[in-house]
Design a protein around this motif. Structure first.
Motif, PDB file in Angstrom:
ATOM      1  N   PHE A  49      12.261 -10.447   4.178  1.00  0.00           N
ATOM      2  CA  PHE A  49      11.887  -9.765   5.414  1.00  0.00           C
ATOM      3  C   PHE A  49      11.680  -8.283   5.177  1.00  0.00           C
ATOM      4  N   LYS A  50      10.712  -7.731   5.914  1.00  0.00           N
ATOM      5  CA  LYS A  50      10.420  -6.303   5.856  1.00  0.00           C
ATOM      6  C   LYS A  50      11.159  -5.622   7.010  1.00  0.00           C
ATOM      7  N   LEU A  51      11.880  -4.565   6.677  1.00  0.00           N
ATOM      8  CA  LEU A  51      12.525  -3.721   7.671  1.00  0.00           C
ATOM      9  C   LEU A  51      11.924  -2.327   7.586  1.00  0.00           C
ATOM     10  N   SER A  52      12.185  -1.509   8.576  1.00  0.00           N
ATOM     11  CA  SER A  52      11.649  -0.149   8.555  1.00  0.00           C
ATOM     12  C   SER A  52      12.173   0.646   7.366  1.00  0.00           C
ATOM     13  N   ASP A  53      13.349   0.260   6.842  1.00  0.00           N
ATOM     14  CA  ASP A  53      13.938   1.004   5.725  1.00  0.00           C
ATOM     15  C   ASP A  53      13.983   0.200   4.426  1.00  0.00           C
ATOM     16  N   GLY A  54      13.147  -0.825   4.303  1.00  0.00           N
ATOM     17  CA  GLY A  54      13.107  -1.582   3.055  1.00  0.00           C
ATOM     18  C   GLY A  54      12.992  -3.071   3.261  1.00  0.00           C
ATOM     19  N   VAL A  55      13.488  -3.801   2.268  1.00  0.00           N
ATOM     20  CA  VAL A  55      13.358  -5.255   2.251  1.00  0.00           C
ATOM     21  C   VAL A  55      14.743  -5.889   2.188  1.00  0.00           C
ATOM     22  N   VAL A  56      14.917  -6.987   2.927  1.00  0.00           N
ATOM     23  CA  VAL A  56      16.147  -7.772   2.820  1.00  0.00           C
ATOM     24  C   VAL A  56      15.779  -9.208   2.481  1.00  0.00           C
ATOM     25  N   LEU A  57      16.643  -9.821   1.687  1.00  0.00           N
ATOM     26  CA  LEU A  57      16.537 -11.246   1.395  1.00  0.00           C
ATOM     27  C   LEU A  57      17.682 -11.933   2.109  1.00  0.00           C
ATOM     28  N   ILE A  58      17.379 -13.036   2.747  1.00  0.00           N
ATOM     29  CA  ILE A  58      18.404 -13.865   3.358  1.00  0.00           C
ATOM     30  C   ILE A  58      18.388 -15.199   2.628  1.00  0.00           C
ATOM     31  N   VAL A  59      19.506 -15.516   1.990  1.00  0.00           N
ATOM     32  CA  VAL A  59      19.646 -16.784   1.279  1.00  0.00           C
ATOM     33  C   VAL A  59      20.412 -17.710   2.221  1.00  0.00           C
ATOM     34  N   ALA A  60      19.809 -18.842   2.560  1.00  0.00           N
ATOM     35  CA  ALA A  60      20.380 -19.753   3.549  1.00  0.00           C
ATOM     36  C   ALA A  60      20.276 -21.192   3.089  1.00  0.00           C
ATOM     37  N   ALA A  61      21.081 -22.048   3.687  1.00  0.00           N
ATOM     38  CA  ALA A  61      20.999 -23.477   3.411  1.00  0.00           C
ATOM     39  C   ALA A  61      19.613 -23.991   3.793  1.00  0.00           C
ATOM     40  N   GLY A  62      19.165 -25.010   3.084  1.00  0.00           N
ATOM     41  CA  GLY A  62      17.827 -25.545   3.294  1.00  0.00           C
ATOM     42  C   GLY A  62      17.534 -26.034   4.693  1.00  0.00           C
ATOM     43  N   ASP A  63      18.561 -26.405   5.450  1.00  0.00           N
ATOM     44  CA  ASP A  63      18.359 -26.894   6.813  1.00  0.00           C
ATOM     45  C   ASP A  63      18.559 -25.824   7.873  1.00  0.00           C
ATOM     46  N   ALA A  64      18.881 -24.601   7.463  1.00  0.00           N
ATOM     47  CA  ALA A  64      19.138 -23.516   8.409  1.00  0.00           C
ATOM     48  C   ALA A  64      17.848 -22.768   8.735  1.00  0.00           C
ATOM     49  N   LYS A  65      17.825 -22.165   9.907  1.00  0.00           N
ATOM     50  CA  LYS A  65      16.703 -21.323  10.322  1.00  0.00           C
ATOM     51  C   LYS A  65      17.268 -19.965  10.734  1.00  0.00           C
ATOM     52  N   VAL A  66      16.533 -18.903  10.415  1.00  0.00           N
ATOM     53  CA  VAL A  66      16.983 -17.575  10.826  1.00  0.00           C
ATOM     54  C   VAL A  66      17.033 -17.536  12.348  1.00  0.00           C
ATOM     55  N   ASP A  67      18.128 -17.052  12.862  1.00  0.00           N
ATOM     56  CA  ASP A  67      18.326 -16.897  14.307  1.00  0.00           C
ATOM     57  C   ASP A  67      17.842 -15.490  14.674  1.00  0.00           C
ATOM     58  N   ASN A  68      16.768 -15.416  15.432  1.00  0.00           N
ATOM     59  CA  ASN A  68      16.167 -14.116  15.754  1.00  0.00           C
ATOM     60  C   ASN A  68      17.141 -13.176  16.451  1.00  0.00           C
ATOM     61  N   GLY A 106      16.643  -1.673  -4.694  1.00  0.00           N
ATOM     62  CA  GLY A 106      16.617  -1.377  -3.265  1.00  0.00           C
ATOM     63  C   GLY A 106      16.548  -2.592  -2.367  1.00  0.00           C
ATOM     64  N   VAL A 107      16.279  -3.770  -2.930  1.00  0.00           N
ATOM     65  CA  VAL A 107      16.232  -4.995  -2.120  1.00  0.00           C
ATOM     66  C   VAL A 107      17.677  -5.423  -1.841  1.00  0.00           C
ATOM     67  N   ARG A 108      17.996  -5.568  -0.561  1.00  0.00           N
ATOM     68  CA  ARG A 108      19.356  -5.968  -0.164  1.00  0.00           C
ATOM     69  C   ARG A 108      19.409  -7.483   0.026  1.00  0.00           C
ATOM     70  N   VAL A 109      20.518  -8.082  -0.408  1.00  0.00           N
ATOM     71  CA  VAL A 109      20.681  -9.534  -0.360  1.00  0.00           C
ATOM     72  C   VAL A 109      21.810  -9.895   0.593  1.00  0.00           C
ATOM     73  N   TYR A 110      21.520 -10.839   1.498  1.00  0.00           N
ATOM     74  CA  TYR A 110      22.518 -11.372   2.430  1.00  0.00           C
ATOM     75  C   TYR A 110      22.582 -12.885   2.246  1.00  0.00           C
ATOM     76  N   LEU A 111      23.787 -13.395   2.152  1.00  0.00           N
ATOM     77  CA  LEU A 111      24.015 -14.826   2.014  1.00  0.00           C
ATOM     78  C   LEU A 111      24.487 -15.355   3.353  1.00  0.00           C
ATOM     79  N   ASP A 112      23.759 -16.317   3.881  1.00  0.00           N
ATOM     80  CA  ASP A 112      24.120 -16.840   5.191  1.00  0.00           C
ATOM     81  C   ASP A 112      25.314 -17.781   5.114  1.00  0.00           C
ATOM     82  N   GLU A 113      26.120 -17.727   6.155  1.00  0.00           N
ATOM     83  CA  GLU A 113      27.321 -18.567   6.264  1.00  0.00           C
ATOM     84  C   GLU A 113      27.011 -20.057   6.150  1.00  0.00           C
ATOM     85  N   SER A 114      25.762 -20.460   6.422  1.00  0.00           N
ATOM     86  CA  SER A 114      25.383 -21.873   6.356  1.00  0.00           C
ATOM     87  C   SER A 114      25.614 -22.454   4.960  1.00  0.00           C
TER      88      SER A 114
END
Length: 159
Positions: A49-68, A106-114
């Protein structure tokens, strides 16, 4: 080159021996699950995902969807996925092989609880025909990511 960069990243952290390459594509959750012989939910998909201050990666389970709503609460802006061209340029990996290993500075990584539901998960390794077998804790250590609640799981089917 992206595969080599991700593999070298994992080698340096002691996880390189867990990387697998396939004769078939593993570019989607379904294809990766078929290549590995596991359920799709165990595929740790990486969304960029593109943010105003850079890029983030969200690593999630294959059946999960990003919650807006959760995304906006965390990052204070709407979720806007990178294009395929932007992923290569800004993350360092092509779509189908995007992973949290060996990414651009500079790419930030977030691991989803899923992902925490599973003992083993399988993220890609920089190419559309690779994966690495890791526990969620190992994924966190290997990626340098931060745990966050950013996704939702599918509703159980009505009986």
């Amino acid at each position: 080159m992206s595969f080599e960069k991700a593999k070298a990243w994992l080698d340096a952290r002691g996880f390189g021996d867990r990387v697998r390459e396939f004769e078939v594509s593993s570019a989607t959750v379904e294809l990766a699950a078929a290549a590995l012989g596991c359920e799709g939910a165990r595929i740790a998909k990486t969304l960029s995902f593109k943010l105003s201050d850079g890029v983030v990666l969200i690593v999630a389970a294959g059946d999960a969807k990003v919650d807006n709503h959760k995304f906006k609460e965390k990052f204070h802006q709407k979720a806007k996925m990178l294009t395929a061209e932007e992923a290569v340029e800004l993350v360092g990996h092509a779509v189908g092989g995007v992973c949290p290993f060996g990414v651009n500075d500079g790419v930030r990584v977030y691991l989803d609880e899923s992902l925490r539901r599973f003992d083993i998960v399988y993220p890609a390794c920089g190419s559309s025909n690779s994966a690495v077998k890791l526990t969620p804790e190992e994924l966190c250590a290997a990626s340098g990511g931060e745990w966050a609640d950013l996704c939702k799981l599918p509703e159980p089917a009505a009986e």
